[in-house]
Design an enzyme around this catalytic site. Structure first.
Site, PDB file in Angstrom:
ATOM      1  N   HIS A 133      -7.285  -9.819  -3.680  1.00 47.84           N
ATOM      2  CA  HIS A 133      -5.962  -8.572  -3.350  1.00 47.84           C
ATOM      3  C   HIS A 133      -5.204  -8.645  -4.720  1.00 47.84           C
ATOM      4  O   HIS A 133      -3.946  -8.466  -4.623  1.00 47.84           O
ATOM      5  CB  HIS A 133      -5.243  -8.782  -2.124  1.00 47.84           C
ATOM      6  CG  HIS A 133      -5.921  -8.437  -1.152  1.00 47.84           C
ATOM      7  ND1 HIS A 133      -6.300  -7.238  -0.578  1.00 47.84           N
ATOM      8  CD2 HIS A 133      -6.663  -9.388  -0.011  1.00 47.84           C
ATOM      9  CE1 HIS A 133      -7.058  -7.555   0.530  1.00 47.84           C
ATOM     10  NE2 HIS A 133      -7.345  -8.744   1.167  1.00 47.84           N
ATOM     11  N   TRP A 175      -0.179  -3.249   8.726  1.00 44.02           N
ATOM     12  CA  TRP A 175      -0.765  -2.902   7.479  1.00 44.02           C
ATOM     13  C   TRP A 175      -0.776  -1.365   7.055  1.00 44.02           C
ATOM     14  O   TRP A 175      -0.905  -0.590   8.188  1.00 44.02           O
ATOM     15  CB  TRP A 175      -2.311  -3.150   7.309  1.00 44.02           C
ATOM     16  CG  TRP A 175      -2.484  -4.846   7.495  1.00 44.02           C
ATOM     17  CD1 TRP A 175      -3.082  -5.378   8.756  1.00 44.02           C
ATOM     18  CD2 TRP A 175      -2.259  -5.880   6.592  1.00 44.02           C
ATOM     19  NE1 TRP A 175      -2.905  -6.719   8.576  1.00 44.02           N
ATOM     20  CE2 TRP A 175      -2.399  -7.004   7.075  1.00 44.02           C
ATOM     21  CE3 TRP A 175      -1.751  -5.855   5.217  1.00 44.02           C
ATOM     22  CZ2 TRP A 175      -2.169  -8.264   6.597  1.00 44.02           C
ATOM     23  CZ3 TRP A 175      -1.546  -7.056   4.624  1.00 44.02           C
ATOM     24  CH2 TRP A 175      -2.090  -8.175   5.357  1.00 44.02           C
ATOM     25  N   THR A 176      -0.417  -0.991   6.026  1.00 47.01           N
ATOM     26  CA  THR A 176      -0.033   0.616   5.851  1.00 47.01           C
ATOM     27  C   THR A 176      -0.843   1.131   4.869  1.00 47.01           C
ATOM     28  O   THR A 176      -0.476   2.137   4.078  1.00 47.01           O
ATOM     29  CB  THR A 176       1.479   0.468   5.001  1.00 47.01           C
ATOM     30  OG1 THR A 176       1.424  -0.199   3.793  1.00 47.01           O
ATOM     31  CG2 THR A 176       2.324  -0.126   5.964  1.00 47.01           C
ATOM     32  N   ARG A 207       0.766  -1.225   0.009  1.00 47.58           N
ATOM     33  CA  ARG A 207      -0.107   0.002  -0.149  1.00 47.58           C
ATOM     34  C   ARG A 207       0.817   1.220   0.130  1.00 47.58           C
ATOM     35  O   ARG A 207       0.635   2.350  -0.864  1.00 47.58           O
ATOM     36  CB  ARG A 207      -1.010  -0.066   1.077  1.00 47.58           C
ATOM     37  CG  ARG A 207      -2.196  -0.723   1.184  1.00 47.58           C
ATOM     38  CD  ARG A 207      -1.881  -2.248   0.837  1.00 47.58           C
ATOM     39  NE  ARG A 207      -3.139  -2.864   0.773  1.00 47.58           N
ATOM     40  CZ  ARG A 207      -3.836  -3.601   1.926  1.00 47.58           C
ATOM     41  NH1 ARG A 207      -3.029  -3.883   3.006  1.00 47.58           N
ATOM     42  NH2 ARG A 207      -4.971  -4.169   2.031  1.00 47.58           N
ATOM     43  N   ASP A 243      -0.583  -6.221  -3.400  1.00 47.54           N
ATOM     44  CA  ASP A 243      -1.835  -5.857  -3.074  1.00 47.54           C
ATOM     45  C   ASP A 243      -2.552  -5.339  -4.127  1.00 47.54           C
ATOM     46  O   ASP A 243      -1.945  -4.908  -5.180  1.00 47.54           O
ATOM     47  CB  ASP A 243      -2.091  -5.394  -1.833  1.00 47.54           C
ATOM     48  CG  ASP A 243      -3.171  -5.800  -0.713  1.00 47.54           C
ATOM     49  OD1 ASP A 243      -4.396  -5.900  -1.316  1.00 47.54           O
ATOM     50  OD2 ASP A 243      -2.660  -6.421   0.240  1.00 47.54           O
ATOM     51  N   ASP A 260      -7.143 -14.564   1.766  1.00 47.59           N
ATOM     52  CA  ASP A 260      -7.959 -13.661   2.569  1.00 47.59           C
ATOM     53  C   ASP A 260      -8.962 -12.975   1.539  1.00 47.59           C
ATOM     54  O   ASP A 260      -8.586 -12.411   0.523  1.00 47.59           O
ATOM     55  CB  ASP A 260      -7.223 -12.827   3.549  1.00 47.59           C
ATOM     56  CG  ASP A 260      -6.608 -11.851   2.990  1.00 47.59           C
ATOM     57  OD1 ASP A 260      -5.798 -12.287   1.998  1.00 47.59           O
ATOM     58  OD2 ASP A 260      -6.563 -10.820   3.440  1.00 47.59           O
ATOM     59  N   GLU A 261     -10.064 -12.614   2.460  1.00 53.66           N
ATOM     60  CA  GLU A 261     -10.922 -11.425   1.437  1.00 53.66           C
ATOM     61  C   GLU A 261     -11.168 -11.910   0.112  1.00 53.66           C
ATOM     62  O   GLU A 261     -10.906 -10.851  -0.638  1.00 53.66           O
ATOM     63  CB  GLU A 261     -10.496 -10.222   2.043  1.00 53.66           C
ATOM     64  CG  GLU A 261     -10.433  -9.970   3.361  1.00 53.66           C
ATOM     65  CD  GLU A 261      -9.617  -8.448   3.908  1.00 53.66           C
ATOM     66  OE1 GLU A 261     -10.138  -8.015   4.736  1.00 53.66           O
ATOM     67  OE2 GLU A 261      -8.869  -7.966   3.031  1.00 53.66           O
ATOM     68  N   TYR A 317      -2.793  -6.416  15.565  1.00 49.63           N
ATOM     69  CA  TYR A 317      -2.653  -5.466  14.639  1.00 49.63           C
ATOM     70  C   TYR A 317      -2.280  -4.161  15.083  1.00 49.63           C
ATOM     71  O   TYR A 317      -3.009  -3.470  15.448  1.00 49.63           O
ATOM     72  CB  TYR A 317      -4.085  -5.425  13.877  1.00 49.63           C
ATOM     73  CG  TYR A 317      -4.473  -6.548  12.619  1.00 49.63           C
ATOM     74  CD1 TYR A 317      -3.881  -7.851  12.724  1.00 49.63           C
ATOM     75  CD2 TYR A 317      -5.068  -6.168  11.741  1.00 49.63           C
ATOM     76  CE1 TYR A 317      -3.873  -8.635  11.817  1.00 49.63           C
ATOM     77  CE2 TYR A 317      -5.206  -6.797  10.461  1.00 49.63           C
ATOM     78  CZ  TYR A 317      -4.772  -8.043  10.665  1.00 49.63           C
ATOM     79  OH  TYR A 317      -5.039  -9.310   9.833  1.00 49.63           O
ATOM     80  N   PHE A 318      -1.038  -4.016  14.858  1.00 48.07           N
ATOM     81  CA  PHE A 318      -0.346  -2.825  15.194  1.00 48.07           C
ATOM     82  C   PHE A 318      -0.524  -1.389  14.462  1.00 48.07           C
ATOM     83  O   PHE A 318       0.007  -0.503  14.639  1.00 48.07           O
ATOM     84  CB  PHE A 318       1.312  -3.070  15.438  1.00 48.07           C
ATOM     85  CG  PHE A 318       1.736  -4.002  16.498  1.00 48.07           C
ATOM     86  CD1 PHE A 318       0.874  -4.556  17.201  1.00 48.07           C
ATOM     87  CD2 PHE A 318       3.041  -4.248  16.731  1.00 48.07           C
ATOM     88  CE1 PHE A 318       1.277  -5.316  18.371  1.00 48.07           C
ATOM     89  CE2 PHE A 318       3.381  -5.067  17.746  1.00 48.07           C
ATOM     90  CZ  PHE A 318       2.505  -5.732  18.816  1.00 48.07           C
ATOM     91  N   ASP A 319      -1.434  -1.594  13.395  1.00 46.09           N
ATOM     92  CA  ASP A 319      -1.755  -0.464  12.582  1.00 46.09           C
ATOM     93  C   ASP A 319      -2.918   0.015  13.313  1.00 46.09           C
ATOM     94  O   ASP A 319      -3.312   1.435  13.098  1.00 46.09           O
ATOM     95  CB  ASP A 319      -2.299  -0.784  11.100  1.00 46.09           C
ATOM     96  CG  ASP A 319      -2.910  -2.131  11.012  1.00 46.09           C
ATOM     97  OD1 ASP A 319      -2.699  -3.058  11.488  1.00 46.09           O
ATOM     98  OD2 ASP A 319      -3.936  -1.962  10.244  1.00 46.09           O
TER      99      ASP A 319
END
Length: 774
Positions: free
Chosen positions: A267, A479-480, A166, A195, A330-331, A429-431
């Site tokens: 993705h 995640w960024t 991202r 992604d 995922d997703e 999740y550190f975001d």
């Protein structure tokens, strides 16, 4: 949150003395008081045995210089350990230990220091412990107290993730990030390389991936606001295969393996922009400019798609030697596959209507993932995938599940005797935000994962004992989407990575949060010395507000990590050293105020901690909920709505109650009849997460809590695409009326409007705080 008492901290005897209270905490530390310390100075020699890599000995010399400014001579090899110098020295060796290969012993006495690893990895972690035991500063010599340390990790897999798709990070920062992982005894770097919003790795067979798929024409501002910045992003932002190999070698020197992630079949919009024939519709596609989950997947019914993905993995395997390759999974919404003739033909040909998967399309994803895992198995590789792949019911024998949607996927995998790695988004999740004071934080996706929540996590606590062996490790993710810079990455990672390190390394019975905070202080010194941009909130004043006994007031207890003096105001102004100084008696608040508190360190005031307190006739009154909040958002229960503490823009802080597909209905007992004329309440709106404004409010009055009179009712329009996130303040008035009981019903959004990107037609969450009666 309870006030912190730090009496258990072990202070250094002087600035130039070691402290073995390091992070992660070693399993066994025995100080030997009767022995004299070892004196480390520039004359100290470092010897290493033949089985030791010279680079590990060089690392120790470099680390000593970084922390203490003591520069030792180049390490010296030994033919055998018995050839040690007669002078006191540091000796590094390895005694292979198959049962604890990452374990080590560290012995310090007046005659020298010896670190013995169960393998090269174990030796490296022993070096890290000695490094972190050193004081930080400029010293001519340092005393290392006599000690015996025996240590080994709880989990063999200790991971940390970084998304560079991202927002891209250059090779220099990736190396700095790997150094950070090494400092925390983390042995695996999960590198999210591609992604929807950008492809970041050179694939020689498919050059359009680096000429087209790297670049999005613009980027949405904020959380899918509908407004874009108009600036192309990503041109030339990818790693060559030569650069990737350089990073792999850099990590390997630091005993870190790299798991590359090529997320598929979802993705992949950036890929479809370059190779539209691989999608179900044929395009055209653009590299995605928004965040979230796209309905456009790779076409699993197209043989060319299968060939393409295997070709990609062939080149990835050639670069990354570690046994694990992450292939995402995922997703993946199945809308396109449901309508795609090729995908439906594949389902029919493979008999995917007759499986135990949730749907034929889920079975198709399972088939697709099995194609990739079987292909990687020919290289001797195991596959890591996100927990959604369990829905496909066709996972391979060489698959490891990464459980991100809470722990459910990891528990399911473990019960199937499939290895799993825990990375629950609601903890690791550190975001996500790390402080309740989100206005002080850089902009983030939302959520709330403070350091104390990370530290408290036990990845096997909810798993029956016979299945716990299948939880092979723990990881945190960054995640960024909203993280543009390397400084911001560091800010989100630190100091939470220290808490993660103890979850990964230490046994649960050893963990103690107050002791951890003691050990964190020297770690912060090291962060500063190494120029890491850690989040400072752990040094903030912590406030614990509780109802004062015997009076209608709140009592605030204030504390700091290091016992620094605290100064406060009650009018919202920034405290100074001339403000009221906090004492152990606490602060009593009996009317509307803004409590602002700062700690004084080295002549400077810390960033103020603020709590807004709003008193009304309903504050601290008895309250009963007639409807139930959603299970994850009950927090402090009904009293949250009248506790006087006003919630901010983060709905996960515990100052809000969240309702889903049901109104908030509460009865407030004013204790005695009182004349009132209005009700106020706040709603926290985060449209991206489906947290919408109220759709209406009704107010009833009663004197007996039995017969009710409706005195006010309003309806609110549904939210529009243009409406902002944030706090929505509502007031409803009525004729002045005397009553003891007030019933309030706040209606939620039952059908999110069609403009919503993710939840059209679904019920909305309603987050309510502070029902104030005037």
């Amino acid at each position: 949150m309870a006030a912190l008492t730090l009496a258990g901290c072990t202070p250094r005897q002087s600035a130039s003395v070691s402290n073995y209270d390091v992070i992660p905490q070693p399993q066994q530390v025995t100080l030997i008081a009767e022995q004299a310390p070892f004196v480390l100075d520039k004359a100290t020699q470092v010897f290493y045995a033949p089985e030791v890599e010279p680079r590990d000995a060089e690392f120790l010399v470099e680390y000593i210089a970084e922390s203490t400014s003591i520069r030792l001579s180049h390490p010296t090899p030994l033919g055998t350990v018995s050839e040690e110098s007669s002078e006191p020295a540091i000796v590094l060796s390895i005694e292979e230990n198959a049962s604890q290969p990452e374990g080590y012993t560290l012995s310090v006495g007046s005659s020298g220091v010896r670190i013995v690893g169960g393998s090269a990895d174990g030796l490296f972690y022993g070096i890290q412990t000695l490094r972190k035991a050193l004081p930080v500063g400029k010293f001519g010599s340092v005393e290392l107290s006599a000690v015996e340390i025996a240590d080994s990790p709880r989990f063999g897999y200790r991971g940390m993730h970084l998304d560079i798709a991202r927002h891209f990070q250059d090779i220099d920062f990736v190396k700095k990030y790997i150094d950070l992982l090494a400092l925390h005894n983390i042995n695996t770097f999960h590198w999210h390389l591609v992604d929807d919003q950008g492809w970041r790795v050179e694939i020689k067979k498919y050059p359009l991936l680096t000429s087209i798929s790297t670049t999005r024409k613009e980027t949405v501002i904020g959380r899918n606001s509908g407004v874009w910045d108009g600036k192309p992003y990503g041109k030339g932002m990818y790693y060559t295969q030569e650069e990737l190999r350089e990073v792999v070698a850099y990590a390997a020197e630091r005993h870190i393996n790299i798991i590359p992630e090529i997320d598929m079949p979802g993705h992949m919009v950036a890929v479809l922009a370059a190779y539209p024939e691989l999608g179900c519709t044929g395009g055209p596609y653009d590299v995605w400019t928004i965040w979230g989950v796209s309905e456009d997947l790779l076409c699993a019914g197209n043989d060319k798609t299968i060939e393409f993905c295997k070709d990609i993995l062939d080149e990835i395997v050639d670069i990354f030697p570690y046994e694990y390759i992450h292939i995402g999974g995922d997703e993946c919404p199945k809308v396109r596959w449901e309508a795609c003739p090729k995908c439906q033909a594949r389902i029919a040909a493979e008999g995917l209507h007759n499986t135990t998967a949730k749907s034929p399309e889920e079975a198709l994803q399972g088939w697709f993932m099995r194609q990739m895992s079987d292909h990687l198995a020919t290289y001797g590789k195991s596959v890591v995938a996100w927990d959604e792949v369990l829905d496909g019911d066709n996972i391979g024998d060489n698959m490891v599940i990464m459980s991100w949607r809470g722990e459910v996927g990891g528990i399911k995998a473990a019960k199937q005797k499939t290895p799993a790695i825990m990375v629950p988004n609601n903890v690791l999740y550190f975001d996500y935000y790390q402080t309740k004071e989100v206005d002080r934080e850089p902009f983030a996706i939302g959520g709330y994962n403070p350091i104390e929540k990370v530290y408290a996590y036990d990845p096997t606590a909810n798993i029956p004992a016979e299945y716990q062996q299948y939880i092979i490790g723990v990881q945190a993710n960054i995640w960024t989407e909203y993280i543009h810079t390397s400084d911001h990455v560091e800010h989100m990672a630190l100091p939470r990575m220290s808490a993660l390190a103890e979850v990964q390394w230490s046994n649960p019975e050893q963990k103690d949060y107050e002791r951890f905070l003691c050990r964190l202080q020297p770690m912060l010194d090291l962060y500063r010395a190494l120029d890491y941009n850690y989040a400072p909130y752990v040094l903030d004043v912590v406030a614990d507000l509780q109802p004062a006994e015997g009076e209608r007031a709140l009592r605030a207890t204030l504390s700091t990590l290091d016992g620094a003096p605290i100064y406060y105001t009650l009018d919202g102004t920034a405290p100074t050293a001339k403000s009221e100084r906090y004492t152990s008696e606490g602060v009593t608040i009996s009317n509307s105020s803004i409590l602002s508190a700062s700690a004084l360190r080295h002549g400077r005031m810390s960033q103020p901690m603020e709590v807004e307190v709003e008193f009304s006739r309903s504050t601290l009154c008895p309250i009963t909920l007639l409807t139930h909040p959603a299970p994850n958002y009950t927090f402090g229960g009904a009293t949250t709505l009248v506790d006087g503490m006003v919630g901010n823009k983060n709905y996960r802080t515990g100052r809000w109650l969240g309702f889903y597909d049901t109104p908030c209905v509460a009865i407030i007992d004013l204790v005695e009849p009182q004349q009132t004329s209005q009700v106020k309440f706040n709603v926290c709106v985060n449209k991206d997460d489906g947290c919408m404004d109220a759709r209406g409010v009704k107010v009833w009055l009663s004197n007996d809590n039995n017969e009710w009179q409706l005195v006010a009712s309003e309806e609110y329009a549904p939210m529009t695409l243009e409406d902002d996130h944030g706090l929505y303040h509502h007031t409803i008035g009525y004729e002045p009326t005397e009553a003891r009981y007030i019933k309030v019903e706040i209606a939620c959004e039952h059908s999110i409007p069609a403009w919503h990107a993710f939840f059209p037609g679904a019920p909305g969450f309603l987050f309510v705080d502070e029902i104030a009666v005037e």
